[in-house]
Each structure stands twice: as C-alpha cells, then as structure tokens.
Scaffold this motif. Structure first.
Motif: not given
Lengths: 387, 387
Positions: B195-204, B220-225, B374-379
């Motif tokens: 989640m964090a790498e997707h919001s603010r890191g390599a997977a933005r 592992g964590g998965v971002i899809t669509g 990522g925990a912050a994003e979840l909150a």
C-alpha cells in the motif's frame, strides 16, 4: 471516469443498479428492491415506472405470503426486451446464442468443430452467419461478447495467444465488431466461466472464489471481494502455468512443470493408464465408471490428486478463496479424490488453517454453458449501464 | 453499504474524495482539483472553503507559471490538523509514530527489540506507553493501525498466526483499541508495504504491482487495478508459501518447498556460503560488497536467482503485474541478478510475453518505513471518509 459525483449522476446510477439487480437476482417486489438498494419507496416507484414505460420490466400483483394487506407488485425483467449475442469459441465446438435480460438463453446454436475449422477467419464467418440466422425471429442484440481459450487484451479484444486454437495476435474484437456492427467484448474462457458460476452457478453469493477448468489446458478465473479479478489489462489468472514441479514435464509455454502438465487432460489420461490422445467422451466415461474402491486403490489417481492439491494449496495461500469451483474435466474427478484435496487445502495451507471459513471444493453447476453464459454477462456488464 | 445512491450522499462523497486526493497526491490548485475530480469551480470552491474552515487545509496564492492572469490558489493539507497513530511490530524492532494528513511522520520512536520482547502483552504495553509520550506535544490521533508480520483478520484485528513473533490467535485490535480508546486496524506487513509503495514509493501511479519483501520470511502484497487485493477477509498474499519445489526443504508451515525456503533470509545466507544465522547487518554488508564479476561467477547466487525467477514467473502468470517491487532483504539482491530475473519473467511467462507493458522489477523506495507508512495509510483510509 471522474472521481467526484454529481447530483445528476445519481438517478442514472440507481437505474443501472436496479437493472443489474433484476438481471442477476431475478424478479423482486418493490419493497424488496427498495430495501436491497437502500432507497425509499417513492424513488423505487419512479425508477420501476420508468423501466416499465421503456418495456424493460413487467409488473404483476402477487398475493403476499399468508399475510393480509395489499398485494405487492412483483417486478420482473423482460428477457426479449434486451438481448446480447454470446459466443463460445472452444477447441471442439462453436456455440452462438442470444441471451436475454435476466440471463435466459432465448435462442442458440451449438456446432461441433472439425479439425482445421478453428482458423480465425473461418470462425468469424461462421459466427456472423449464425448470428444472422438467430436474429431472423426479430431479436436484435445490443451488445456482444466472445469467450476464447486464450490470453486476451480486454481493452480492444485482441487475442494474444490461444494455443489450442493455434491463434496468435488475432484482433477478434475488431473483426467481429465490424461484421456485426456492434461493440464486441472478448474474454478468456475461464475468467468468463468464473463470472457465470458467480452470477448464476455454484459460487452464487460467495465473496472469494476460484474457478478452475481443465480441458486440453487448465484455466482459472478469480472472484475476490465479490468481483472478478482482472487487473488493469485483463491478463490475469493463468493458473495452469503456475510452475510447481520445476523438474517436471516440458509445457508448450516453454517452462517445465506447469500445473497444467500435472492436472490437464493428458495428465488425467496418464493417471488412468489411458493413451494421452484418448477421446474426451471415453475419458469421461472411464472417470464416471470408477467405483470408490477402484479410486482408493489407484496409485495413478492418488498421484494426480496430490498435484491437484499442491496447486490448490498455493491458490488458497495466495487468494484465500472460501470456495474452489471445478469446471470442465475437473468436474468429473471422483468425489472421494476431491475430498482428499479439500482436506489438504484446509490443513496444509497457512491461510486455509487461519481462515474463519474453511475452504470448500465443489463441481461447477453450469457445465459446458459456463463460458457462454459468462460471455453474456460480460456483454450485459457493458450494456446495462446505458440501458 | 446500500447499493443505491442518494443526492445527500454526493457532497459527502466529494468531500471524502478531495481529502483522499490531497492526502495521497499533495497540494494542488483549485483548477487542478476541479479537473481531476470532474467537478466545476463553484463546487470545488465550496468544498475547499469548508475544509479550510475546519482547519484541514490552507490556501495560499501562487504565481501561475509564466502566464499573466489571476494567481491560482494552492490548496495544501495541514499535517497537524489530523493525525493517526501508526505502529510497525517487527521481529527485531518496534516503531511507533504519529503520521499527519498528507502522509508526513510528525513524531516517532524506533526501539530495537531484544529476544523475548515480542511477547504480545509486552508489545501492547510498550505501544501504549510510547503513544502517550508522542502525544505530549498536543497531537491527538483520531485513528490507529498496526503492521504485523503475520496472518491477520481485518474485520476485528485478530492476529491468527505470526510465527516469527511466536503469536497465535492474539486479539491485537481489541487489546490496543481498549488501551488507546481509538479504533485500531491491523494489517499484514507486506500488504501494508505494498500500500505504501503504491501511495508514495516505487509503485506510485502503477495499476498492477506486486510487492515482495524478504525478512526472516517472505511476504507479498498485491495491487490490482489500482487498489490493494484483499478479498473479503484480508487473508491474501501469502506468496512466501507458494509451493514450487515439492521435494525441497521443510517449511515451518508444514509443506515442503515453499518459495520462502528458497528465497528467504536463510536461503540468501546459504547462497553466499554464510551460516544460516548470520546477522542481518553482516548479510547486507556481504551483499553490498559483491562485485559484478563475483556475482556472475557465483553458482550459489545463480541458483538463488533461479528460484526467485520461478516464483516471479508464477506471479506474472497469475496476476499480470507491470511492476514487481522488492523490499526488505530482496532490495539488497545485486542488480545484475535482478536483471536476469526480470528477463526470465518477461520471456518465460505466457502472460509476460503477451502483456503490452513488459514487467519491470525494481527495489522498494521506502525501505524500512514501508510497513509503518502503510499502517498510516490503513488508518487514514478509515478516518478520511468521516473527516
């Protein structure tokens, strides 16, 4: 799509939601529909009146269940009012049908394919010819979708690779769309099977399910959080090419030990000590003829079940399904073997042990029609929001 | 959630969408925000005025880029106006922080864990004590979330199994929630890292990505669509327990040949001919000290890369990511080895060959802070819709 919402989008959203509800669940009273959609009675009345005026639904009185009081109005989808063309291109047959609002097949044609018949130009010509015949009765499809056993780009309906049809980079969506004068969506057969089993089959109402189907190859479709897993491009779910025996047989994809090489049609033949080119009919007959004792004593079948189990454990750890639906040839695997696979999936996977709901393994309910009905769902998915 | 929409829900939806946009992307002019959300200028003005009045955003004039005309108003999130408590429970350390609206860490504490310190009662006490200290400056978190290296039930924050912490069935959400007087969400460390790498890191900005992180175990964590894959229960993504060498080493989960046994910390030690209990610091130093020639000549590392490749091929076939982000120890794997894995993932997977965008493999950008952020994003995900 814009992220913000506007008041003028609300009615449109509600109309589309109601159409979707009637299409997938079937008839409902106004009271039920209002409750399910979280709308008040006057809003539902206005929406239903609108749909009735455009001929999409009928309303008739039904006696309420044993209670006195006003009879409720039952709202039903009118199948003939809105239909789509659904096509299933399989290796051994071509099926074309018109499917009505509510999911019923109105008229269809199933033709066996002979070897060589699957050349893509031939398939396109046959689909166009059959579609014309089916429309002779006056039904006019407003959308179309095709199921293909291959890797498909959803955005424009390009079939990248359909090895068992010997297709490579076939722009099927464009070819058929031009011929039909309709938007044509293309989907992978197992993805569409998953959609259909989720809408109308063994996985109805299930939030997280995996649909596995073995034929010549092994395909899979995933439902997660109640919706099909598609990714951004639609290239997901090639579970048959999960490598789980790296020193195993060579797969046509170039890898060794793909799951397909251990649980596909040829593997099933080997498990039963039949030649790998045994006909589908004979293979199914052999499977159905096995007694429980024979199954229990057969080392080949035990080995087959072991590999089925390894792959299912992986899928449970990766995707946490509560249900695995087996379609195609896998639906013919003896129940006593599947019970063992189920036990393994529950006990040998970290996620299977942790999950609050133990994973179940069940045969598909829609049989050979799953991919065709899934294609219809794919077409309706695009048609309903604008109907 | 009701399926239908009501006009009175529209303003609320738009407010929440705007907060989410400002939180994840950062400051924007009213014109940009209006365009991105698909809303007109007066609607955006009303929303921004409302957020400014409640202190959540500030507005200041900025000169437009080289054009004449009215200066645009830049809307920025005020980090101190809204904050959450984020906790990362790792085997070797405990990190607790207050993270503000916009994603910046306002204040935090990182303490090493000694052996035995990870007993769950001790962890809960320490988190409560640190949280109290962090709030001394006057910041009051309105939500909280915790990252745990284990299998978690999202709905109530039960940790089913966190083997490396030796936790089993720990109701962490309830224990911390009672102590903090706040709703506390619990997430798996790799899911939250994704989640964090997707919001603010390599997977933005990437629609389909897989985040892999090796530590003692492999998660592992998965971002899809564009969204995290969670299923209905949150039990997804135990990629480390994908079986791909059934005659391989015994894993603590009870299976043989889980991917983790071939690419986790101990496997990396073996690849470098180091003892399996080599310290993390030493292992990282060894990896960083390797020359390209040493990497190319090392059979142990070649074997390690082979197994990394087999698992990545499987993930590409199953999930069609366009990007695989490597975190934890995997971020330290020599670039020349990763280039080989990337090549294999592109050429040896059916989906990799078909995908329009060739899959890329890249190290994570957020390093050790990924799970905490990522925990912050979840909150925030739970807090923003009601702010």
């Amino acid at each position: 799509m814009a992220l913000g919402a506007r008041p003028d989008g609300v009615r449109r959203h509600n109309r589309s939601t109601l159409l979707h509800r009637l299409h997938t669940v079937g008839p409902g009273s106004r009271t039920e529909l209002a409750a399910e959609l979280g709308l008040n009675r006057s809003t539902i009345k206005a929406l239903v009146d609108e749909l009735a005026a455009s001929g999409l639904v009928t309303e008739r009185s039904v006696e309420p269940n044993g209670t006195a009081g006003r009879p409720s109005l039952l709202v039903s989808p009118r199948a003939e009012a809105l239909c789509v063309l659904a096509v299933d291109v399989a290796v051994e047959r071509l099926t074309v049908a018109l499917v009505g609002f509510g999911g019923r097949i109105l008229v269809g044609r199933n033709s066996p394919a002979r070897r060589g018949d699957t050349e893509h130009g031939v398939v396109v010509e046959r689909v166009l010819a059959i579609a014309e015949t089916l429309s002779l009765g006056g039904l006019r499809p407003v959308g179309a979708a095709v199921s293909v056993p291959g890797i498909v780009r959803r955005s424009d309906g390009l079939v990248h690779e359909a090895p068992n049809l010997r297709w490579s980079e076939v722009p099927l969506g464009t070819l058929l769309g031009d011929g039909l004068g309709l938007p044509v969506a293309i989907g992978n057969d197992a993805d569409l099977g998953a959609m259909a089993e989720h809408s109308r089959g063994a996985a109805r109402g299930v939030g997280d399910a995996v649909y596995l189907s073995a034929d010549v190859g092994v395909g899979g479709g995933v439902i997660t959080g109640g919706v099909p897993l598609r990714g951004s491009t639609g290239h997901v779910g090639e579970v048959g090419h999960m490598i789980l025996r790296p020193d195993g047989r060579l797969c046509y994809c170039g890898c060794r030990g793909c799951w397909e090489t251990e649980v596909g049609e040829q593997a099933l033949c080997r498990a039963l000590s039949l030649p790998e080119d045994t006909s589908r009919r004979r293979l199914v007959a052999e499977l159905r003829g096995l007694t429980e004792e024979q199954v229990a004593a057969d080392a080949g079948l035990a080995e087959y079940a072991r590999w089925l189990g390894v792959g299912v454990v992986n899928l449970v750890n990766l995707l946490a399904p509560e249900l695995v639906v087996l379609g195609g040839l896998l639906a013919e695997v003896p129940a006593s073997l599947l019970a063992g696979v189920e036990q393994r999936a529950r006990g040998r996977s970290l996620v299977g042990r942790a999950a609050s709901r133990a994973v179940r393994i069940r045969p598909a309910e829609l049989g050979a029609q799953a991919s065709l009905l899934g294609a219809a769902e794919l077409a309706f998915e695009r048609v309903l929001p604008n109907s």
